[in-house]
Design an enzyme around this catalytic site. Structure first.
Site, PDB file in Angstrom:
ATOM      1  N   HIS A   1       0.839  -1.195   0.000  1.00 65.92           N
ATOM      2  CA  HIS A   1       0.000   0.000   0.000  1.00 65.92           C
ATOM      3  C   HIS A   1       0.878   1.250   0.000  1.00 65.92           C
ATOM      4  CE1 HIS A   1      -2.680   2.920   2.283  1.00 65.92           C
ATOM      5  NE2 HIS A   1      -3.437   2.588   1.256  1.00 65.92           N
TER       6      HIS A   1
ATOM      7  N   HIS B   1      -0.910  10.251  -3.088  1.00 70.67           N
ATOM      8  CA  HIS B   1      -2.235   9.852  -2.619  1.00 70.67           C
ATOM      9  C   HIS B   1      -3.283  10.943  -2.768  1.00 70.67           C
ATOM     10  CE1 HIS B   1      -5.421   9.283   0.449  1.00 70.67           C
ATOM     11  NE2 HIS B   1      -5.380   8.057  -0.004  1.00 70.67           N
TER      12      HIS B   1
HETATM   13  O1  G3P Z   1      -6.723   1.755  -2.951  1.00 67.06           O
HETATM   14  C1  G3P Z   1      -6.824   0.959  -1.816  1.00 67.06           C
HETATM   15  C2  G3P Z   1      -6.619   1.872  -0.688  1.00 67.06           C
HETATM   16  O2  G3P Z   1      -5.370   2.475  -0.907  1.00 67.06           O
HETATM   17  C3  G3P Z   1      -7.716   2.881  -0.682  1.00 67.06           C
HETATM   18  O3  G3P Z   1      -7.504   3.837   0.220  1.00 67.06           O
HETATM   19  O4  G3P Z   1      -7.201   6.185   0.618  1.00 67.06           O
HETATM   20  O5  G3P Z   1      -5.290   4.631   0.894  1.00 67.06           O
HETATM   21  O6  G3P Z   1      -6.106   5.240  -1.363  1.00 67.06           O
HETATM   22  P1  G3P Z   1      -6.465   5.039   0.055  1.00 67.06           P
HETATM   23 CA    CA Z   2      -5.149   3.780  -2.929  1.00 65.46          CA
END
Ligand code: G3P
Ligand code: CA
Length: 339
Positions: A40, A82
């Site tokens: 992530h 992000h």
């Molecule tokens: O894309 C999966 C997860 O990353 C979604 O949440 O806000 O971290 O992009 P975010």
């Molecule tokens: Ca994401």
């Protein structure tokens, strides 16, 4: 112990690490049979999110896929970040003090790539208080990190695939397509074209394209005609409730290959730290959708669980999700290996 024996031991450990993490070919599959580790924002538990350093570390720690959140610059270049804003993860306030919009935010879309490349990336801070979000992670303001373009990140991952013999995939998320459309940019078209340039075409490509906006995810398949694997993200908020109904999942199955729900869509907290498991994974699997929930963090555990390994066991082996987004790919890999 004599110094030379210490070196022998270190070399043996290094060779074992390489054998375990770097030289074993991993063919990531879009099936339910393999549990997938999705880094992530890179190995964001250890290095500032979405930096090339965090990507290289995620790769070395054994991720099967590495995630890129994608936004556009003023000159239409996809960069990996992000937020549509620059002010929570960079020093933009100091470098461009007069370039905020009236709402007090600095928008990526207002800056050229050349300007963006002058910024330094740091650990994320909270809006308002500007307190660091994860205090035990990489220190704020230390070292020297920059915002990568999507092309730079793909080239790094593909280069490592060549040099290690592995086949780590990419997992780009189109951030706020409606915002980009209002600004005059079609982020989906730009990103799909770039993916094609780098060889990501067709249903077997080692990529998942993800998005929170269901109309736009649908458009990727139906209007833009992509055949790439698509994942519909499902947030925790009420606005996404309709997507987890039978009709919502039927609709998703008509254009996507999987769902990426918030952890709380699958396990919710009840009084006294009890937990309730929803039917979402079963219902998604019935429709042929893979399930890749987010986000597994060892420093932000849900209240109903005691430790990270237990969290992984619950979601992957008791409930049966197919993959998961984690800030700590090594910890997820370690939890898998205990099975
Ligand atoms: O894309 C999966 C997860 O990353 C979604 O949440 O806000 O971290 O992009 P975010
Ligand atoms: Ca994401």
């Amino acid at each position: 112990m004599k110094k030379k024996y210490v070196w022998y031991i270190l070399i043996i450990i290094a060779v074992l690490c390489c054998a375990l993490n770097l030289n074993v070919p991993v063919q990531a599959q879009h099936t339910n049979s393999q549990k997938m580790i999705i880094a992530h924002r890179g190995a964001s538990g250890y290095l500032p999110e979405h930096t090339l350093e965090a990507v290289a570390m995620a790769y070395a720690l054994g991720a099967d896929f590495i995630e890129q959140d994608v936004v556009l610059t003023r000159d239409g270049t996809p960069v990996v970040l992000h937020d549509i804003y620059l002010d929570l993860t960079t020093n933009v306030r100091e470098i461009f003090p007069h370039r905020a919009r009236p709402d007090g935010r600095w928008y990526v879309i207002d800056f050229t790539l050349a300007e963006i490349k002058t910024l330094q990336v740091s650990e994320r801070v909270q809006p308002g208080t500007r307190m660091v979000v994860f205090p035990t992670r990489f220190p704020v303001g230390k070292s020297d990190f920059e915002i990568p373009t999507l092309a730079e990140e793909i080239e790094l991952i593909q280069g490592l695939n060549t040099s290690t013999g592995r086949n780590v995939g990419i997992y780009p998320e189109l951030k706020q397509p409606a915002f980009h459309t209002r600004e005059g940019y079609d982020i989906g078209k730009i990103v799909l074209d770039m993916l094609a340039e780098y060889g990501y075409e067709g249903p077997e490509a080692n990529v998942y394209v993800q998005c929170f906006e269901p109309d736009y995810t649908q458009r990727l398949r139906q209007e833009l005609g992509t055949k790439l694997p698509l994942v519909q993200l499902i947030g925790a908020g009420r606005v996404y409730d309709v997507l987890v109904t039978a009709a919502g999942l039927d609709l998703i199955a008509s254009y996507a290959n999987g769902i990426g729900p918030a952890l709380s869509r699958i396990v919710s907290e009840k009084a006294g730290n009890a937990r309730k498991i929803s039917e979402l994974v079963t219902q998604a699997h019935k429709r042929g959708l893979v399930v890749h929930p987010y986000t597994f963090r060892q420093d932000e555990l849900p209240p109903y669980i005691q430790n990270f390994d237990e969290l992984i066991r619950l979601f992957f082996f008791d409930i049966g999700v197919d993959g998961g987004f984690t800030d700590f790919p090594d910890r997820m890999k370690n939890a898998f290996s205990q099975r």
